[in-house]
Design a protein around this motif. Structure first.
Motif, PDB file in Angstrom:
ATOM      1  N   UNK A   6       0.665  -1.261  -0.001  1.00 24.65           N
ATOM      2  CA  UNK A   6      -0.133   0.004   0.098  1.00 24.65           C
ATOM      3  C   UNK A   6       0.801   1.225  -0.063  1.00 24.65           C
ATOM      4  N   UNK A   7       1.999   1.259   0.958  1.00 23.92           N
ATOM      5  CA  UNK A   7       2.931   2.413   0.936  1.00 23.92           C
ATOM      6  C   UNK A   7       4.337   1.958   0.967  1.00 23.92           C
ATOM      7  N   UNK A   8       5.170   2.592   0.296  1.00 18.13           N
ATOM      8  CA  UNK A   8       6.659   2.149   0.291  1.00 18.13           C
ATOM      9  C   UNK A   8       7.314   3.670   0.467  1.00 18.13           C
ATOM     10  N   UNK A   9       8.316   3.415   1.107  1.00 19.34           N
ATOM     11  CA  UNK A   9       9.188   4.715   1.278  1.00 19.34           C
ATOM     12  C   UNK A   9      10.588   4.503   0.569  1.00 19.34           C
ATOM     13  N   UNK A  10      11.049   5.675  -0.168  1.00 12.37           N
ATOM     14  CA  UNK A  10      12.168   5.434  -0.834  1.00 12.37           C
ATOM     15  C   UNK A  10      13.364   5.417   0.018  1.00 12.37           C
ATOM     16  N   UNK A  11      14.240   4.478  -0.159  1.00 11.20           N
ATOM     17  CA  UNK A  11      15.461   4.282   0.448  1.00 11.20           C
ATOM     18  C   UNK A  11      16.505   4.886  -0.347  1.00 11.20           C
ATOM     19  N   UNK A  12      17.815   5.668   0.125  1.00  9.88           N
ATOM     20  CA  UNK A  12      18.910   6.014  -0.362  1.00  9.88           C
ATOM     21  C   UNK A  12      19.469   4.962  -1.091  1.00  9.88           C
ATOM     22  N   UNK A  13      19.776   5.127  -2.400  1.00 13.16           N
ATOM     23  CA  UNK A  13      20.541   4.032  -3.147  1.00 13.16           C
ATOM     24  C   UNK A  13      19.787   3.060  -4.302  1.00 13.16           C
ATOM     25  N   UNK A  14      18.410   3.425  -4.117  1.00 10.73           N
ATOM     26  CA  UNK A  14      17.634   2.678  -4.843  1.00 10.73           C
ATOM     27  C   UNK A  14      17.451   2.883  -6.270  1.00 10.73           C
ATOM     28  N   UNK A  15      18.047   4.023  -6.592  1.00 13.16           N
ATOM     29  CA  UNK A  15      18.093   4.365  -8.071  1.00 13.16           C
ATOM     30  C   UNK A  15      18.657   3.475  -9.040  1.00 13.16           C
ATOM     31  N   UNK A  16      19.822   2.703  -8.745  1.00 15.07           N
ATOM     32  CA  UNK A  16      20.245   1.710  -9.532  1.00 15.07           C
ATOM     33  C   UNK A  16      19.464   0.653  -9.712  1.00 15.07           C
ATOM     34  N   UNK A  17      18.902  -0.082  -8.882  1.00 20.11           N
ATOM     35  CA  UNK A  17      17.855  -1.133  -8.993  1.00 20.11           C
ATOM     36  C   UNK A  17      16.667  -0.660  -9.799  1.00 20.11           C
ATOM     37  N   UNK A  18      15.920   0.445  -9.384  1.00 20.04           N
ATOM     38  CA  UNK A  18      14.825   1.154 -10.250  1.00 20.04           C
ATOM     39  C   UNK A  18      15.473   1.113 -11.900  1.00 20.04           C
TER      40      UNK A  18
END
Length: 456
Positions: free
Chosen positions: A175-187
């Motif tokens: 339902x809700x997800x919070x951005x975690x630093x460093x997730x850009x590469x996976x995205x």
């Protein structure tokens, strides 16, 4: 002169009015009247020096499907009501904008705690009245916490982080997800996989491998399970669990299923021309199992390629069944009616295996490798496998053990009355040509062994 002055004054007012209208239209969404993406970025830029709080991105689950059901005009009315409710709820967002489609961006200052956000979303998703009908919606939310340790001085990156969080909620069914630093590469990797999948299918980057299924009571290989592999030109080998999950969540799983089905049928037809008869199992997704036409399509595909019905079998996971049990069971019954064998994969990993097993029209149950791989050293796993085999046999179904890696495991499972084994103890998954070499050598060596052991 007075008439001229009045005319010029009216012209000036009209020009100013048109300019104001043009400025407004350039900054606001035509449908909802909220700030558009461009204006949202401008407003965030003004706030960047003192940026704090929570950036929240919201979209409506399955909005495209809802659009098709209620019609475009009613869907537009729903978006207008949705936007109006966003503006009326408490706590009031500092910024509310419609980015595109059913995607909205909000800035809360100060930060909105999760418990308050939960309450906010409950109010937001109360049924909407459209043409006298109550329409219920569910939403997904991505959050960027703009706390003191958050490092971003670029608005485009900030919005992308919110999109990453929202995509995580979408992919992981949260339902809700919070951005975690460093997730850009996976995205970015996931975006590349989703984007390149159709290209990979067209260019032949994907291929099938076949893992033998050996009957340990007769010591004979009668078939295999077909598995898919992808060697990406930039990313290298992509694990099937990863790209299949992304294909399911992006709505592209049907193109994979169609490719696997057609490629497997083509390979079976080629083997039959070589005089090789065996049964190959293919895996179907939850999406596939909601298509009532699929069993008839597969039957016709087998007939048109001059293959017997038992050349193919179906494997489904319990999780796929649980997505829509009533529909799936009806489709599985159609498979059973035309003579295709059905196996339940990953048995024991779900929460309702026993409740649903008696209802499913299946021939075979596969015990998950997590219980199998250590049965020669783990007494608890051995007990679980023993009990599972007794239960499955009691329902007159055959048993497959996955992930067997040792000869000890074979001997234990044979003693427990298991029927079939898949695992590296016999062979890893092999490409078609290598599999047939293994298949013929394995069965021939066992015929020779039986011949030597049989008294003349």
């Amino acid at each position: 002169l007075q008439v001229l002055a009045n005319t010029l004054s009216i012209m000036r007012e009209n020009i100013e009015s048109r300019e104001n209208d043009l400025v407004y239209q350039s900054q606001h969404d035509n449908l909802t009247g909220l700030y558009n993406r461009l204006a949202a970025k401008q407003q965030l830029s003004l706030l960047l020096s003192k940026m704090h709080g929570s950036l929240v991105m919201i979209d409506i689950k399955n909005f495209r499907h809802l659009n098709n059901i209620i019609g475009f005009a009613n869907a537009d009315d729903l978006l207008v009501l949705f936007a109006s409710r966003l503006e009326s709820l408490s706590p009031t967002a500092q910024l509310i904008s419609r980015l595109d489609g059913d995607s909205f961006l909000l800035l809360f200052q100060p930060s909105i705690p999760l418990e308050k956000l939960d309450n906010y979303l409950r109010q937001l998703t109360n049924p909407f009245s459209i043409q006298g009908s109550k329409i219920s919606v569910n939403v997904r939310v991505g959050i960027v916490d703009l706390s003191s340790d958050y490092d971003c001085n670029d608005i485009d990156t900030l919005i992308r982080h919110a999109e990453i969080a929202l995509n995580q909620a979408r992919v992981e069914s949260l339902g809700i997800a919070t951005y975690q630093q460093g997730e850009d590469e996976r995205y970015l990797r996931e975006l590349m996989i989703i984007r390149d999948l159709p290209i990979a299918l067209a260019q032949g980057q994907l291929h099938l491998v076949f893992q033998p299924k050996v009957n340990i009571q007769s010591n004979h290989c009668h078939g295999a399970e077909t598995l898919i592999r992808w060697q990406h030109p930039e990313l290298g080998f992509i694990p099937p669990d990863e790209f299949i999950r992304l294909a399911e969540n992006s709505g592209n799983i049907s193109m994979i299923s169609d490719w696997v089905l057609n490629t497997t049928i083509k390979q079976l037809a080629q083997w039959q021309l070589q005089g090789i008869s065996l049964t190959v199992a293919i895996n179907l997704s939850a999406h596939d199992l909601t298509n009532p036409q699929l069993p008839l399509d597969i039957e016709q595909l087998l007939i048109s390629n001059h293959l017997p019905i038992n050349a193919l079998s179906i494997e489904v996971t319990e999780g796929a069944v649980m997505k829509d049990a009533q529909t799936v069971i009806a489709v599985l019954q159609q498979f059973r009616n035309i003579g295709l064998a059905i196996a339940i994969d990953d048995f024991g990993t779900g929460h309702s295996s026993l409740a649903y097993l008696k209802l499913l029209p299946v021939n075979e149950v596969k015990i998950d490798r997590s219980f199998i791989k250590d049965i020669h050293t783990d007494a608890t796993d051995l007990m679980i496998v023993d009990s599972s085999i007794r239960l499955i046999k009691g329902l007159n179904l055959s048993v497959v053990a996955e992930g067997v890696e040792s000869v000890e495991g074979i001997n234990i499972l044979r003693g427990l009355n298991c029927d079939i084994i898949q695992g590296y103890v016999y062979s890893k998954p092999l490409k078609a040509d290598d599999f047939i070499v293994w298949f013929q050598q394995f069965n021939q060596s066992n015929i020779q062994t039986l011949s030597k052991d049989t008294p003349h």
